[in-house]
Design an enzyme around this catalytic site. Structure first.
Site, PDB file in Angstrom:
ATOM      1  N   HIS A   1     -13.518  68.717 101.227  1.00  0.00           N
ATOM      2  CA  HIS A   1     -13.631  70.011 101.348  1.00  0.00           C
ATOM      3  C   HIS A   1     -12.431  70.068 102.306  1.00  0.00           C
ATOM      4  O   HIS A   1     -12.452  69.855 103.725  1.00  0.00           O
ATOM      5  CB  HIS A   1     -15.017  70.423 101.625  1.00  0.00           C
ATOM      6  CG  HIS A   1     -16.083  70.252 101.066  1.00  0.00           C
ATOM      7  ND1 HIS A   1     -17.476  70.928 100.739  1.00  0.00           N
ATOM      8  CD2 HIS A   1     -16.041  69.812  99.786  1.00  0.00           C
ATOM      9  CE1 HIS A   1     -18.049  70.335  99.258  1.00  0.00           C
ATOM     10  NE2 HIS A   1     -17.091  70.206  98.774  1.00  0.00           N
TER      11      HIS A   1
ATOM     12  N   ASP B   1     -13.751  70.693  93.884  1.00  0.00           N
ATOM     13  CA  ASP B   1     -12.513  70.872  93.583  1.00  0.00           C
ATOM     14  C   ASP B   1     -11.785  72.432  93.598  1.00  0.00           C
ATOM     15  O   ASP B   1     -10.532  72.675  93.224  1.00  0.00           O
ATOM     16  CB  ASP B   1     -11.151  69.849  93.368  1.00  0.00           C
ATOM     17  CG  ASP B   1     -11.709  68.394  93.859  1.00  0.00           C
ATOM     18  OD1 ASP B   1     -12.430  68.501  95.215  1.00  0.00           O
ATOM     19  OD2 ASP B   1     -12.048  67.886  92.707  1.00  0.00           O
TER      20      ASP B   1
HETATM   21  P1  IMP Z   1     -18.915  59.294  92.847  1.00  0.00           P
HETATM   22  O1  IMP Z   1     -19.905  59.931  92.857  1.00  0.00           O
HETATM   23  O2  IMP Z   1     -18.510  58.765  93.959  1.00  0.00           O
HETATM   24  O3  IMP Z   1     -19.831  57.564  92.858  1.00  0.00           O
HETATM   25  O4  IMP Z   1     -18.436  59.793  91.676  1.00  0.00           O
HETATM   26  C1  IMP Z   1     -18.733  59.267  90.372  1.00  0.00           C
HETATM   27  C2  IMP Z   1     -17.745  60.798  90.001  1.00  0.00           C
HETATM   28  O5  IMP Z   1     -17.985  62.395  90.422  1.00  0.00           O
HETATM   29  C3  IMP Z   1     -16.397  60.472  89.736  1.00  0.00           C
HETATM   30  O6  IMP Z   1     -15.430  60.572  88.730  1.00  0.00           O
HETATM   31  C4  IMP Z   1     -15.488  61.200  90.676  1.00  0.00           C
HETATM   32  O7  IMP Z   1     -14.067  61.272  90.769  1.00  0.00           O
HETATM   33  C5  IMP Z   1     -15.894  61.949  90.575  1.00  0.00           C
HETATM   34  N1  IMP Z   1     -16.530  63.010  92.026  1.00  0.00           N
HETATM   35  C6  IMP Z   1     -17.420  62.097  92.799  1.00  0.00           C
HETATM   36  N2  IMP Z   1     -17.063  63.508  94.399  1.00  0.00           N
HETATM   37  C7  IMP Z   1     -15.925  63.991  94.041  1.00  0.00           C
HETATM   38  C8  IMP Z   1     -15.402  65.040  94.372  1.00  0.00           C
HETATM   39  O8  IMP Z   1     -16.238  65.779  95.651  1.00  0.00           O
HETATM   40  N3  IMP Z   1     -14.772  66.231  93.924  1.00  0.00           N
HETATM   41  C9  IMP Z   1     -14.820  65.772  92.643  1.00  0.00           C
HETATM   42  N4  IMP Z   1     -14.879  64.769  91.989  1.00  0.00           N
HETATM   43  C10 IMP Z   1     -16.305  63.842  92.587  1.00  0.00           C
HETATM   44 MG    MG Z   2     -12.514  68.075  96.712  1.00  0.00          MG
END
Ligand code: IMP
Ligand code: MG
Length: 333
Positions: free
Chosen positions: A41, A12
């Site tokens: 995104h 982000d």
């Molecule tokens: P997961 O990859 O969806 O299992 O999430 C694992 C960790 O990565 C969590 O803390 C999510 O909030 C973070 N996370 C996953 N995708 C994103 C993203 O696109 N932006 C920010 N954090 C992410």
């Molecule tokens: Mg994002």
């Protein structure tokens, strides 16, 4: 010319906006998106907000839009985005992994993952488990994907003379290997991981653009040095919400130690800073260095000196063209 865009924090930071700017300004022939639909995104283009979860943020320009072999897709998200952004120019590598409903369900039933780690619950980690156990179905196994199938590493080689942008997802400190384990995502999100997912060797990569935001945010669990109470984040105007989950993002001031570590992990050739206008209101919308407030220029100069890498792209607003582009001045033509 092959360029990787990588996030230097916890996701982000505005990679989507920077990638969209490169698509508009440089018209690369091909853009490749890595990662998976847990990442959203955001690109605000001509006043409309787009959240891309599968296709690269280059849709604002003329490029082919490809999904990397190391990426994971969900068919519903893929088809919706392909239809919206021009199916004729969309390609998916035949080896891209496919996330199925069972993966989403398995992940959402996992209390540790959902509560302690704060997973987005998009089934990405569960699909990665199946991939490692060699039972995941790939794009080539789905007949409905056949019109889109491509050999993306071969396309990269074919088109590298005309410009290729490879877009990473999440951020350096959410990397499975280099992040704040176990509070991480299920892939290596650093520049090397992005190159590997796309299918290009490190020596073929010409530019690595490392993207920082002017403050730090994180969603989900895990350490966030200098985390501010929500009221203070609000007072500073730094409140954001997750693009996929809508969760409020945790907030901290810019952190030089993290930034230095991200430089070491990603070997950037250039640095992009987004949301400079969140630190210096008078920077909003400016596109020329001379027009930035003096304190803003001093901060950028200080940071460049600390990181010892050229800061070439400075975001001053949500639209892709709200960028101060110092590439020519700092890197030459
Ligand atoms: P997961 O990859 O969806 O299992 O999430 C694992 C960790 O990565 C969590 O803390 C999510 O909030 C973070 N996370 C996953 N995708 C994103 C993203 O696109 N932006 C920010 N954090 C992410
Ligand atoms: Mg994002």
């Amino acid at each position: 010319m092959i360029t990787i865009v990588v996030d230097g924090l916890f996701g982000d930071t505005g990679k989507g906006k920077i990638t969209a700017y490169l698509a508009l300004r440089d018209s690369p022939a091909l853009c490749v998106r890595t990662g998976a639909p847990n990442a959203g995104h955001t690109v605000v283009y001509r006043g409309v907000q787009h959240v891309l979860r599968t296709l690269p943020s280059c849709f604002v320009g003329p490029s082919l839009l490809a999904v990397a072999p190391g990426a994971l897709i969900r068919l519903d998200v893929f088809f919706a985005e392909a239809e919206k952004y021009g199916a004729a120019r969309v390609k998916v590598d035949e080896g891209a992994g496919v996330i199925e409903q069972a993966h989403v369900e398995r992940e959402r039933a996992d209390e540790y993952l959902m509560k302690a780690i704060g997973s987005t619950g998009q089934g990405v980690g569960a699909a990665m488990v199946d991939r490692v156990l060699r039972r995941l179905r790939l794009a080539r196994d789905f007949p409905e994907l056949s019109p889109y199938l491509a050999d993306v590493p071969a396309l990269i080689q074919e088109l590298k003379g005309k410009g290729v942008v490879i877009e990473g997802t999440q951020g350096t400190f959410l990397s499975l290997y280099h992040g704040t384990y176990p509070y991480v995502t299920s892939r290596d999100t650093t520049a090397s991981g992005i190159a590997s997912e796309a299918g290009v060797g490190p020596k073929d990569v010409d530019e690595v653009v490392l993207v920082f935001k002017s403050f730090v945010t994180r969603v989900g669990g895990g350490p966030l040095p200098g985390e501010l109470p929500p009221e203070e984040a609000e007072r500073r105007g730094w409140i954001e919400r997750g693009a996929v989950t809508g969760r409020p993002r945790r907030v901290a001031p810019f952190n030089l130690e993290l930034a230095k570590r991200a430089v070491a992990l990603n070997s950037p050739t250039q640095i992009a800073i987004t949301k400079l206008d969140a630190l210096y209101k008078d920077a909003a919308g400016k596109t020329r260095w001379e027009d930035l407030p003096q304190e803003a220029r001093a901060w950028v100069d200080w940071l460049e000196d600390q990181l010892n890498k050229p800061i070439t792209l400075i975001g001053t607003g949500p639209e892709p063209d709200q960028v101060v582009d110092l590439r020519r001045a700092k890197l030459g033509p």
